[in-house]
Design a protein around this motif. Structure first.
Motif, short mmCIF file in Angstrom:
data_model
loop_
_atom_site.label_atom_id
_atom_site.label_comp_id
_atom_site.label_asym_id
_atom_site.label_seq_id
_atom_site.Cartn_x
_atom_site.Cartn_y
_atom_site.Cartn_z
N THR A 172 0.80 -1.22 0.00
CA THR A 172 0.00 0.00 0.00
C THR A 172 0.84 1.28 0.00
OG1 THR A 172 -0.12 0.11 2.41
CG2 THR A 172 -1.83 -1.16 1.28
N ARG A 173 2.13 1.16 0.29
CA ARG A 173 3.06 2.29 0.40
C ARG A 173 2.67 3.26 1.51
NH1 ARG A 173 3.50 2.33 -5.79
NH2 ARG A 173 5.44 1.22 -6.08
N GLN A 174 1.89 2.80 2.45
CA GLN A 174 1.50 3.63 3.59
C GLN A 174 2.58 3.56 4.66
OE1 GLN A 174 -2.09 2.47 5.59
NE2 GLN A 174 -2.46 4.54 6.30
N VAL A 175 2.90 4.70 5.24
CA VAL A 175 3.91 4.76 6.29
C VAL A 175 3.32 4.17 7.56
CG1 VAL A 175 5.35 6.27 7.70
CG2 VAL A 175 5.04 6.76 5.27
N PHE A 176 3.97 3.14 8.07
CA PHE A 176 3.51 2.48 9.28
C PHE A 176 3.81 3.33 10.51
CE2 PHE A 176 4.76 -0.24 12.89
CZ PHE A 176 3.52 -0.76 13.20
N ASP A 177 5.06 3.74 10.64
CA ASP A 177 5.47 4.56 11.77
C ASP A 177 6.83 5.16 11.46
OD1 ASP A 177 5.37 5.79 14.21
OD2 ASP A 177 5.59 3.98 15.41
N PHE A 178 7.22 6.20 12.20
CA PHE A 178 8.54 6.79 12.03
C PHE A 178 9.07 7.27 13.37
CE2 PHE A 178 5.80 10.49 11.76
CZ PHE A 178 6.51 11.47 12.42
N ILE A 179 10.38 7.43 13.43
CA ILE A 179 11.04 8.03 14.60
C ILE A 179 12.08 9.01 14.09
CG2 ILE A 179 10.72 6.08 16.17
CD1 ILE A 179 13.73 5.43 15.55
N THR A 180 12.39 10.00 14.89
CA THR A 180 13.47 10.93 14.57
C THR A 180 14.45 10.91 15.73
OG1 THR A 180 12.24 12.78 15.52
CG2 THR A 180 12.04 12.44 13.15
N GLY A 181 15.70 11.12 15.42
CA GLY A 181 16.73 11.14 16.45
C GLY A 181 17.98 10.45 15.97
N SER A 182 18.66 9.81 16.89
CA SER A 182 19.91 9.14 16.54
C SER A 182 19.62 7.80 15.85
CB SER A 182 20.75 8.90 17.79
OG SER A 182 20.09 7.99 18.65
N ARG A 183 20.61 7.30 15.19
CA ARG A 183 20.48 6.00 14.52
C ARG A 183 21.04 4.92 15.44
NH1 ARG A 183 23.13 4.89 8.65
NH2 ARG A 183 24.99 5.13 9.91
#
Length: 164
Positions: free
Chosen positions: A61-72
């Motif tokens: 579906t190409r829908q974004v499930f979840d994301f985070i920002t910060g360090s890797r």
């Protein structure tokens, strides 16, 4: 926006934050889907402060499930992977970053070349649409809060190009 609307910058920021607070991550009910996970390198505050956006996309579906920002870091990416594993995915496709080997179970983890084409294409679209994500430009996010708000609005807002 503040110049065009002739209102203070703080008012524009407040409106964006208020709109983003009303946006929630979509609840996906399908399990046994395939997902792609990737990270993007960006700057926050100044060109000296590196940050990563790590996110997961449903392959079909190409829908974004979840994301985070910060360090890797393993802790940061681990939170996203744990939420993704709750969906009982059929496969999780990643690049060859070493952190993924220890976080994603071998039975569902795939690192084949060309299997992250969809998310790499979305990375390019994100960088094109959101100028704050361009690495070699003069634009960047001044705060992590505003970056998260803009990403939520772009990925999950009602008029988002990412929502089908």
């Amino acid at each position: 926006m503040s110049r065009i609307l002739q209102i203070p910058k703080s008012s524009v920021q407040m409106l964006l934050l208020r709109a983003a607070s009303k946006v929630t991550r979509p609840m996906l009910s399908t399990s046994h889907e395939s997902y792609e996970v990737d990270e993007m390198y960006i700057f926050i505050g100044s060109k000296n402060t590196a940050c990563y956006i790590v996110y997961a996309v449903n392959r079909k579906t190409r829908q974004v499930f979840d994301f985070i920002t910060g360090s890797r870091s393993k802790e940061q990416i681990g939170g996203l992977i744990r939420r993704l594993l709750l969906m009982a995915p059929a496969k999780i496709y990643t690049d060859r970053l070493n952190i993924y080997k220890s976080l994603v179970p071998r039975s569902v983890h795939c690192t084949f070349q060309y299997m992250t084409n969809r998310i790499e294409r979305i990375n390019l679209t994100l960088r094109t649409h959101l100028k704050r994500l361009i690495r070699k430009g003069i634009c960047f996010s001044r705060s992590a809060v505003m970056l998260n708000a803009c990403l939520k609005l772009y990925m999950w807002g009602k008029s988002s190009p990412m929502v089908h």
